[in-house]
Design an enzyme around this catalytic site. Structure first.
Site, PDB file in Angstrom:
ATOM      1  N   LYS A  44       0.876  -1.178   0.000  1.00 42.01           N
ATOM      2  CA  LYS A  44       0.000   0.000   0.000  1.00 42.01           C
ATOM      3  C   LYS A  44       0.910   1.224   0.000  1.00 42.01           C
ATOM      4  CE  LYS A  44      -3.442   2.885   0.571  1.00 42.01           C
ATOM      5  NZ  LYS A  44      -4.309   3.205  -0.591  1.00 42.01           N
ATOM      6  N   THR A  45       0.499   2.288  -0.687  1.00 41.24           N
ATOM      7  CA  THR A  45       1.299   3.512  -0.687  1.00 41.24           C
ATOM      8  C   THR A  45       1.454   4.019   0.744  1.00 41.24           C
ATOM      9  OG1 THR A  45       0.533   4.097  -2.894  1.00 41.24           O
ATOM     10  CG2 THR A  45       1.495   5.860  -1.559  1.00 41.24           C
ATOM     11  N   SER A  69     -12.688   5.935  -2.618  1.00 48.19           N
ATOM     12  CA  SER A  69     -12.091   7.170  -2.134  1.00 48.19           C
ATOM     13  C   SER A  69     -11.506   6.851  -0.764  1.00 48.19           C
ATOM     14  CB  SER A  69     -13.119   8.292  -2.034  1.00 48.19           C
ATOM     15  OG  SER A  69     -12.456   9.460  -1.589  1.00 48.19           O
ATOM     16  N   CYS A 130      -2.488   9.695  -6.606  1.00 47.66           N
ATOM     17  CA  CYS A 130      -3.634   9.404  -5.738  1.00 47.66           C
ATOM     18  C   CYS A 130      -4.730  10.440  -5.977  1.00 47.66           C
ATOM     19  CB  CYS A 130      -3.259   9.398  -4.263  1.00 47.66           C
ATOM     20  SG  CYS A 130      -4.742   9.160  -3.261  1.00 47.66           S
ATOM     21  N   LYS A 164       4.122   5.890 -10.458  1.00 42.52           N
ATOM     22  CA  LYS A 164       2.749   5.471 -10.757  1.00 42.52           C
ATOM     23  C   LYS A 164       2.006   6.684 -11.280  1.00 42.52           C
ATOM     24  CE  LYS A 164      -0.912   2.552 -10.174  1.00 42.52           C
ATOM     25  NZ  LYS A 164      -1.230   1.833  -8.939  1.00 42.52           N
ATOM     26  N   ASN A 193      -3.150   4.494 -12.638  1.00 46.85           N
ATOM     27  CA  ASN A 193      -3.899   4.499 -11.384  1.00 46.85           C
ATOM     28  C   ASN A 193      -5.391   4.498 -11.745  1.00 46.85           C
ATOM     29  OD1 ASN A 193      -4.675   5.004  -8.626  1.00 46.85           O
ATOM     30  ND2 ASN A 193      -2.712   6.026  -8.310  1.00 46.85           N
ATOM     31  N   GLY A 248      -8.037  -2.773 -15.300  1.00 50.14           N
ATOM     32  CA  GLY A 248      -9.046  -3.543 -16.011  1.00 50.14           C
ATOM     33  C   GLY A 248      -8.731  -4.997 -16.232  1.00 50.14           C
ATOM     34  N   GLY A 269      -5.934  -5.029  -9.618  1.00 50.91           N
ATOM     35  CA  GLY A 269      -6.497  -4.293  -8.492  1.00 50.91           C
ATOM     36  C   GLY A 269      -7.876  -4.784  -8.135  1.00 50.91           C
TER      37      GLY A 269
HETATM   38  O1  RRO Z   1      -5.858   5.467  -0.973  1.00 53.39           O
HETATM   39  C1  RRO Z   1      -6.478   5.861  -1.980  1.00 53.39           C
HETATM   40  O2  RRO Z   1      -7.535   6.523  -1.897  1.00 53.39           O
HETATM   41  C2  RRO Z   1      -5.997   5.614  -3.342  1.00 53.39           C
HETATM   42  C3  RRO Z   1      -4.694   5.837  -3.740  1.00 53.39           C
HETATM   43 BR1  RRO Z   1      -3.334   6.348  -2.565  1.00 53.39          BR
HETATM   44  C4  RRO Z   1      -4.357   5.662  -5.109  1.00 53.39           C
HETATM   45  O3  RRO Z   1      -3.204   5.865  -5.557  1.00 53.39           O
HETATM   46  N1  RRO Z   1      -5.350   5.281  -5.968  1.00 53.39           N
HETATM   47  C5  RRO Z   1      -6.608   5.069  -5.563  1.00 53.39           C
HETATM   48  O4  RRO Z   1      -7.477   4.738  -6.376  1.00 53.39           O
HETATM   49  N2  RRO Z   1      -6.921   5.222  -4.234  1.00 53.39           N
END
Ligand code: RRO
Length: 310
Positions: A44-45, A69, A130, A164, A193, A248, A269
């Site tokens: 996770k980021t 979100s 993001c 990314k 993303n 996708g 994803g």
């Molecule tokens: O955590 C998020 O809301 C999120 C991130 Br960091 C991202 O890079 N892409 C996304 O769809 N959600």
């Protein structure tokens, strides 16, 4: 037949893995990916401090698609660096990916310095896309800021680095972003993303709580945009910048199409969230069956070789 692939100097036994944000927030989730047929994982980021993220419900599934979100909920950089140290110790021959970002430019420098000074020397993905932090635009849509961040980062950062990116929808944006990325010794570019700020309605109301229902779209509905972005960067970037294709993917056919467009690795994803880590075994079987049909025995037999004419 082999699905082996490389990103920079690292080799992987398969060409499929999770997309950051899915099945990668905790050590237990990462462990499940390590035990699955996935090539590897990306975390996770991470941000400097742990974050709770946006109010629930913040992810909604509709058919093979999703809207989220989440708002960057994560355990903080120290947690993921400690997890990576353990995974590297227990799997000395495997390479993993750490995803990071921050909400302001000087904080991005701080987190990159923190990673640089840590014991982790593996692959790093800087998330410039993001879409869900309230009040913060997606950096990847601001070309000047992106270039400034990469200038600052590459003045000291010497481990394999990828970015990314958000999806682009105009040829001039493909051109401008590729021109910027080609200035740097990037190891890879990960495209795309989620498609930011969509709106999904059920009955007479939005489906997620944050941002009055606006959120990043993922799943089958974003495949064509993802493929276009993968192809656009594959055909514009220096050949030593690998492409990771994301968006996708629900079947082996989707993986095949990402690879045809030029991806060296394909990330999953929404479908991983819906099906769990067992999805990698299914995708592998389906991809192998397609390769068999075409008489391909390795990814390199068809990677990037999309026919441009009919
Ligand atoms: O955590 C998020 O809301 C999120 C991130 Br960091 C991202 O890079 N892409 C996304 O769809 N959600």
């Amino acid at each position: 037949m082999t699905l082996k692939t490389n990103i920079g100097n690292d080799s992987f036994d398969s060409c499929m893995m999770n997309a950051s944000g899915v099945w990668c927030s905790t050590v237990d989730e990462l462990e499940a990916l390590v035990k699955s047929k996935a090539a590897t994982f990306v975390t996770k980021t991470a941000t400097l401090a742990p974050r709770e993220g946006n109010p629930l419900p913040r992810v909604h599934h509709f058919g093979p698609n999703s809207i989220n979100s989440s708002g960057l909920p994560n355990e903080g950089i120290d947690y993921y660096l400690a997890a990576l140290a353990n995974f590297e110790a227990t799997h000395p021959n495997r390479a993993f990916f750490l995803s990071v970002t921050e909400l302001a430019e000087d904080q991005i420098e701080t987190i990159m310095q923190r990673v640089h000074q840590s014991d982790y020397h593996g692959l790093v993905e800087l998330n410039l896309s993001c879409p869900n932090v309230i009040g913060k635009p997606q950096v990847g849509y601001d070309f000047e800021t992106t270039a400034r961040i990469l200038d600052r980062t590459f003045s000291y950062f010497d481990q394999p680095l990828g970015v990314k990116l958000p999806p682009y929808f105009d040829v001039s944006h493909f051109d401008q972003m590729a021109e910027i990325l080609n200035r740097y010794p990037l190891t890879y570019v990960n495209s795309i993303n989620s498609i930011g700020n969509g709106l999904v309605i059920e009955q007479d109301a939005v489906t997620i709580a944050p941002k009055q229902g606006y959120g990043g779209l993922g799943g089958a509905m974003i495949k064509q945009t993802a493929l276009a972005n993968v192809r656009a960067f594959y055909t514009r970037l220096k050949s030593d910048i690998a492409i990771i294709g994301t968006g996708g993917v629900t079947s082996g056919r989707d993986v095949f199409e990402h690879l045809l467009c030029g991806a060296s690795m394909v990330q999953v994803g929404t479908a991983l969230l819906q099906e769990g880590p067992a999805i990698f075994a299914r995708l592998e079987e389906e991809l192998k069956a397609i390769m068999d049909e075409y008489g391909y025995t390795s990814i390199d037999d068809f990677k990037g070789k999309l026919k441009n004419t009919i």
